[in-house]
Write a protein that holds these residues in place. Sequence first.
Motif, mmCIF file in Angstrom:
data_model
loop_
_atom_site.group_PDB
_atom_site.id
_atom_site.type_symbol
_atom_site.label_atom_id
_atom_site.label_comp_id
_atom_site.label_asym_id
_atom_site.label_seq_id
_atom_site.Cartn_x
_atom_site.Cartn_y
_atom_site.Cartn_z
ATOM 1 N N ARG A 285 -22.153 -46.051 41.529
ATOM 2 C CA ARG A 285 -22.875 -45.657 40.833
ATOM 3 C C ARG A 285 -24.455 -46.244 40.838
ATOM 4 O O ARG A 285 -25.244 -45.468 41.204
ATOM 5 N N PRO A 286 -24.471 -47.513 40.623
ATOM 6 C CA PRO A 286 -26.015 -48.122 40.431
ATOM 7 C C PRO A 286 -26.572 -48.040 41.839
ATOM 8 O O PRO A 286 -27.754 -47.876 42.027
ATOM 9 N N TYR A 287 -25.894 -48.273 42.701
ATOM 10 C CA TYR A 287 -26.471 -48.382 44.299
ATOM 11 C C TYR A 287 -26.477 -46.914 44.786
ATOM 12 O O TYR A 287 -27.477 -46.726 45.405
ATOM 13 N N ASP A 288 -25.551 -45.844 44.460
ATOM 14 C CA ASP A 288 -25.816 -44.500 44.756
ATOM 15 C C ASP A 288 -27.178 -44.097 44.076
ATOM 16 O O ASP A 288 -28.105 -43.491 44.730
ATOM 17 N N HIS A 289 -27.796 -44.323 42.797
ATOM 18 C CA HIS A 289 -28.795 -44.170 42.361
ATOM 19 C C HIS A 289 -30.144 -44.665 42.951
ATOM 20 O O HIS A 289 -31.178 -44.129 43.412
ATOM 21 N N ILE A 290 -30.053 -45.875 43.358
ATOM 22 C CA ILE A 290 -31.081 -46.430 44.233
ATOM 23 C C ILE A 290 -31.451 -45.739 45.527
ATOM 24 O O ILE A 290 -32.677 -45.422 45.790
ATOM 25 N N VAL A 291 -30.560 -45.312 46.269
ATOM 26 C CA VAL A 291 -30.550 -44.289 47.679
ATOM 27 C C VAL A 291 -31.179 -43.012 47.169
ATOM 28 O O VAL A 291 -31.955 -42.627 47.606
ATOM 29 N N LEU A 292 -30.322 -42.456 46.213
ATOM 30 C CA LEU A 292 -30.750 -40.998 45.721
ATOM 31 C C LEU A 292 -32.219 -40.924 45.445
ATOM 32 O O LEU A 292 -32.857 -39.910 45.482
ATOM 33 N N GLU A 293 -32.517 -41.864 44.399
ATOM 34 C CA GLU A 293 -34.076 -41.913 43.872
ATOM 35 C C GLU A 293 -34.977 -42.052 45.075
ATOM 36 O O GLU A 293 -36.174 -41.340 44.846
ATOM 37 N N ALA A 294 -34.701 -42.618 46.044
ATOM 38 C CA ALA A 294 -35.620 -42.997 47.182
ATOM 39 C C ALA A 294 -35.893 -41.421 47.960
ATOM 40 O O ALA A 294 -36.604 -41.439 48.737
ATOM 41 N N ALA A 295 -35.028 -40.785 47.717
ATOM 42 C CA ALA A 295 -34.830 -39.210 48.470
ATOM 43 C C ALA A 295 -35.391 -38.177 47.647
ATOM 44 O O ALA A 295 -35.295 -37.070 47.879
ATOM 45 N N SER A 296 -35.999 -38.658 46.360
ATOM 46 C CA SER A 296 -36.636 -37.604 45.552
ATOM 47 C C SER A 296 -37.781 -36.568 46.169
ATOM 48 O O SER A 296 -38.111 -35.601 45.536
ATOM 49 N N PHE A 297 -38.220 -37.051 47.315
ATOM 50 C CA PHE A 297 -39.198 -36.322 48.114
ATOM 51 C C PHE A 297 -38.758 -34.854 48.479
ATOM 52 O O PHE A 297 -39.432 -33.963 48.561
ATOM 53 N N GLY A 298 -37.199 -34.812 48.617
ATOM 54 C CA GLY A 298 -36.698 -33.670 49.142
ATOM 55 C C GLY A 298 -35.510 -33.128 48.276
ATOM 56 O O GLY A 298 -35.240 -33.573 47.145
ATOM 57 N N LYS A 299 -34.656 -32.411 48.865
ATOM 58 C CA LYS A 299 -33.307 -32.016 48.190
ATOM 59 C C LYS A 299 -32.337 -32.930 48.775
ATOM 60 O O LYS A 299 -32.040 -33.271 49.713
ATOM 61 N N ARG A 300 -31.235 -33.158 47.861
ATOM 62 C CA ARG A 300 -30.241 -34.086 47.716
ATOM 63 C C ARG A 300 -28.964 -33.407 47.518
ATOM 64 O O ARG A 300 -28.928 -33.124 46.508
ATOM 65 N N ILE A 301 -27.973 -33.504 48.662
ATOM 66 C CA ILE A 301 -26.875 -32.441 48.558
ATOM 67 C C ILE A 301 -25.759 -33.880 48.687
ATOM 68 O O ILE A 301 -26.005 -34.675 49.811
ATOM 69 N N LEU A 302 -24.926 -33.912 47.770
ATOM 70 C CA LEU A 302 -24.158 -35.085 47.634
ATOM 71 C C LEU A 302 -22.708 -34.456 47.853
ATOM 72 O O LEU A 302 -22.245 -33.520 47.460
ATOM 73 N N HIS A 303 -21.865 -35.097 49.066
ATOM 74 C CA HIS A 303 -20.621 -34.787 49.302
ATOM 75 C C HIS A 303 -19.538 -35.560 48.919
ATOM 76 O O HIS A 303 -19.712 -36.901 49.396
ATOM 77 N N THR A 304 -18.594 -35.433 48.204
ATOM 78 C CA THR A 304 -17.469 -36.204 47.813
ATOM 79 C C THR A 304 -16.095 -35.508 48.739
ATOM 80 O O THR A 304 -15.851 -34.283 48.410
ATOM 81 N N CYS A 305 -15.323 -36.481 49.348
ATOM 82 C CA CYS A 305 -14.697 -36.027 50.348
ATOM 83 C C CYS A 305 -13.389 -36.219 50.276
ATOM 84 O O CYS A 305 -12.924 -36.950 49.202
ATOM 85 N N GLY A 306 -12.634 -35.019 50.626
ATOM 86 C CA GLY A 306 -11.213 -35.259 50.692
ATOM 87 C C GLY A 306 -10.333 -34.838 49.301
ATOM 88 O O GLY A 306 -11.027 -34.037 48.494
ATOM 89 N N ALA A 307 -9.248 -35.313 49.273
ATOM 90 C CA ALA A 307 -8.389 -34.728 47.946
ATOM 91 C C ALA A 307 -8.620 -35.506 46.802
ATOM 92 O O ALA A 307 -9.329 -36.747 46.775
ATOM 93 N N HIS A 308 -8.580 -34.981 45.626
ATOM 94 C CA HIS A 308 -8.802 -35.793 44.347
ATOM 95 C C HIS A 308 -10.333 -36.227 44.296
ATOM 96 O O HIS A 308 -10.598 -37.367 43.915
#
Length: 341
Positions: A223-246
């Motif tokens: 979570r903390p490191y996801d936020h670092i990357v995602l906040e850098a992409a605030s210029f555009g749209k961010r689609i998160l993919h969580t893969c596989g079962a469960h």
Amino acid sequence: MADWNKTARFRALLSGETADRPIVSGWHHFLNKEQNAGDLAEATIAFTREFAWDWVKINPRATYYAETWGNCYDFRDYRTVFPKQTAAAIREAADVWRIEPRRAAESAPLAEQLQAARLIRSGLADTPLTQTVFSPLTVLLFLAGQSAYVNDTVYGSERPVPLAALFGGQRAGVHRALHAIAVTLAEYVEELGRIGIDGIFYAVTGTAHPGLFDESAFNEFSRPYDHIVLEAASFGKRILHTCGAHSQPERFNDYPIEGISWDTYAAGNAGLDAPLRATKVGGIDHALFAGGDLERIRAQAREALSLMRGQPFLLAPNCAVPVNATDAALYQLRNSLEEGL
């Protein structure tokens, strides 16, 4: 809006608004075209034009982030979409202390993908583009020769560093390494924004599976490191993919994202009616495309479009379609949008 175009629809739907219609896209790996920027760009542009996709998920080789820190692969030898690993940057747990930040423009694998993005942007000037970005936790697992999926192994990795030795024995070093990876990816994402990429497709891969990381461990190591990357992409749209079962898409309701993608047909996963904040992306079982099961693709698309009617929605496979997907199946996906409206 009187004059809808691809970019206007993409931005509206991923802002939680409705457009004149949903939009559709599909993607897969180009295994014989993913080893250099020019070939990847050429394949991506041709694929997009052939099927008239409304937006693009750039699909580079799955290993390019791990290559940034020294992993090596044999691109003559693949298992599914993964080339055979011939060397890992983290060979023993203490090696996490050697993982340092990299400059995107000075790292050959990242610079190569920036060049591919420039070429694709030039060739598809009017089509929204997202670049695939793996989470820092996923990259770290690759660097240690570990799979980012529960009960899976990395092709060619004969002695992966045990997770207990890594996350238990070197906890402080793991956090240092994850931060180094996160700030590198954040700079890379900012460079993508300068090129004119419209957003990112951010994959936490299979790390949300509780059999790999329980909620406490995920919150600590992802979570903390996801936020670092995602906040850098605030210029555009961010689609998160969580893969596989469960894959627990509801876990990401408080993430800074505009879109959420998950496998609605995998074990333990919610369907499209899940109470999620972000715009939903998917609806079609990606495994159907290899067999060319046109009727089931048509039926699933019709069901998804009916369920999501009046809501912002991006019709797509629930994950990358197999590399042997048939053209007929991909055309059926594209045509299903019009059939279902």
